[in-house]
Design a protein around this motif. Structure first.
Motif, mmCIF file in Angstrom:
data_model
loop_
_atom_site.group_PDB
_atom_site.id
_atom_site.type_symbol
_atom_site.label_atom_id
_atom_site.label_comp_id
_atom_site.label_asym_id
_atom_site.label_seq_id
_atom_site.Cartn_x
_atom_site.Cartn_y
_atom_site.Cartn_z
ATOM 1 N N ASP A 167 0.930 -1.317 0.045
ATOM 2 C CA ASP A 167 0.048 -0.040 0.113
ATOM 3 C C ASP A 167 0.845 1.125 -0.016
ATOM 4 N N ASN A 169 0.513 4.406 0.360
ATOM 5 C CA ASN A 169 0.321 5.119 1.514
ATOM 6 C C ASN A 169 1.352 6.415 1.600
ATOM 7 N N SER A 197 -4.411 4.333 -3.352
ATOM 8 C CA SER A 197 -5.385 5.144 -3.014
ATOM 9 C C SER A 197 -5.304 6.447 -3.842
ATOM 10 N N GLU A 200 -1.983 8.078 -5.445
ATOM 11 C CA GLU A 200 -1.038 7.024 -5.289
ATOM 12 C C GLU A 200 -0.806 6.260 -6.467
ATOM 13 N N LYS A 228 -8.432 2.316 -4.559
ATOM 14 C CA LYS A 228 -9.215 2.721 -3.457
ATOM 15 C C LYS A 228 -9.649 4.094 -3.723
HETATM 16 MG MG MG Z 1 -4.099 4.863 2.325
#
Ligand code: MG
Ligand code: ATP
Length: 318
Positions: A167, A169, A197, A200, A228
């Protein structure tokens, strides 16, 4: 799951949340917490709650903030034997206050806390030697101790036939130093599952545009991507050009923190338990949506039974 537990390495924190909306912490104000937190910890909590074999590598202080985390993860069924207890430094913490526009002010104590003080040990090595999956949070790459463990662990897990999820992130604006950026790119290319997400996605691919980014990621070797999009849902992309859109559940958002981590933990766990992408997406969307209805970064992470009840009783966006 046959190869062994899903392992996540990184920062373990408590979060303390301002109960009013506004700008920062310059006046005395009501707060609520401590809540167990840290993106890697939220992810692994959701894995454990859903019934997947799960283990955490990290550190807490010898204090109540640490016990809030270890007790919580134990209750979730997470193996906490590789969480070390630092005798000298306190558990990491993050104070957070939401602003009117939904953005957040933070006061962190991570780099100079127990959260950043762990490394490879016999216990960690034994765990990695029997684990079947490694999940990496981009946020952990800015913690040198976590980086060292991740570097070693990824090669061991992959060599024994295990898998890797990442991820990113990392906010788009955040500039990583050259070395961290190279590690990040290497991990992305090795990922069996990438869970970006929003922006990203393009950052991880290094190209602009959603379709180009997806194409590029499969070119460099990523096996599966799930994008996401907050209240707009999520999308699965497969290497054969296949795509599944998962509409979001309609909920009242109380605290958006942790949605992506719960989503990822649920998706990965469902896949490792043998579910289809479609079914994993449904559980993941439910896990993310349910978590935002509760105050605290992982307080809304659901068990299988809780997510089944949530799915049965909650509408999805058209
Ligand atoms: Mg995130
Ligand atoms: P995080 O703040 O934890 O880093 P993220 O940006 O990684 O979050 P999001 O896209 O915010 O991840 O949330 C992950 C998933 O959770 C979404 O794809 C969606 O399925 C679900 N979700 C998040 N927020 C909401 C919401 N307000 N309503 C319904 N579902 C939501």
């Amino acid at each position: 799951d046959a190869l062994g537990p899903t392992v996540c390495v990184g920062e373990i924190l408590v979060e303390i949340v301002a109960t009013t909306v506004g700008d920062g912490f310059l006046e005395a104000q009501p707060l609520v917490g401590p809540f167990a937190s840290g993106a890697p910890a939220i992810f692994i909590s959701q894995c454990g709650r859903l019934g997947g074999k799960a283990a955490m590598v990290g550190a807490v202080g010898d204090d109540d903030f640490g016990r809030v985390n270890t007790d919580r993860l134990k209750r979730d069924g997470v193996d906490v034997s590789a969480i070390s207890i630092d005798p000298d430094y306190p558990t990491g913490s993050a104070f957070v206050r939401y602003r009117k526009d939904g953005s957040r002010d933070f006061v962190y104590n991570i780099a100079t806390s127990a959260a950043a003080r762990f490394g490879w040990s016999q216990t960690v090595g034994d765990l990695i030697d029997r684990s079947g999956h490694l999940h990496v949070m981009g946020s952990a790459l800015s913690v040198p101790s976590a980086r060292e463990v991740i570097d070693k662990a990824v090669d061991i897990v992959k060599a024994r036939g295990g898998t890797l999820s990442v991820d990113p992130n990392i906010r788009k604006e955040l500039k990583l130093d050259g070395d961290t950026e190279r590690r990040f790119s290497k991990l992305v290319a090795m990922a069996d599952l990438l869970l970006p997400s929003g922006e990203e996605l393009e950052r991880a691919a290094g190209v602009e545009g959603e379709a180009e980014a997806i194409r590029r990621l499969f070119e460099i070797g990523v096996k599966e991507v799930v994008l996401k999009r907050g209240a707009d849902g999520a999308t699965y992309f497969g290497g054969q050009g296949d795509r599944i859109d998962a509409p979001a559940f309609v909920v009242q958002e109380v605290d958006p923190t942790g949605a992506g981590d719960c989503f990822g933990g649920a998706y990965l766990t469902c896949r490792r338990l043998g579910m289809s992408q479609q079914q994993a997406l449904t559980y993941a969307s439910a896990a993310g949506a349910r978590n935002v209805t509760v105050l605290g970064p992982m307080e809304g992470a659901g068990t299988r039974r809780e997510l089944d009840a949530f799915i049965a009783s909650t509408e999805r966006r058209p």
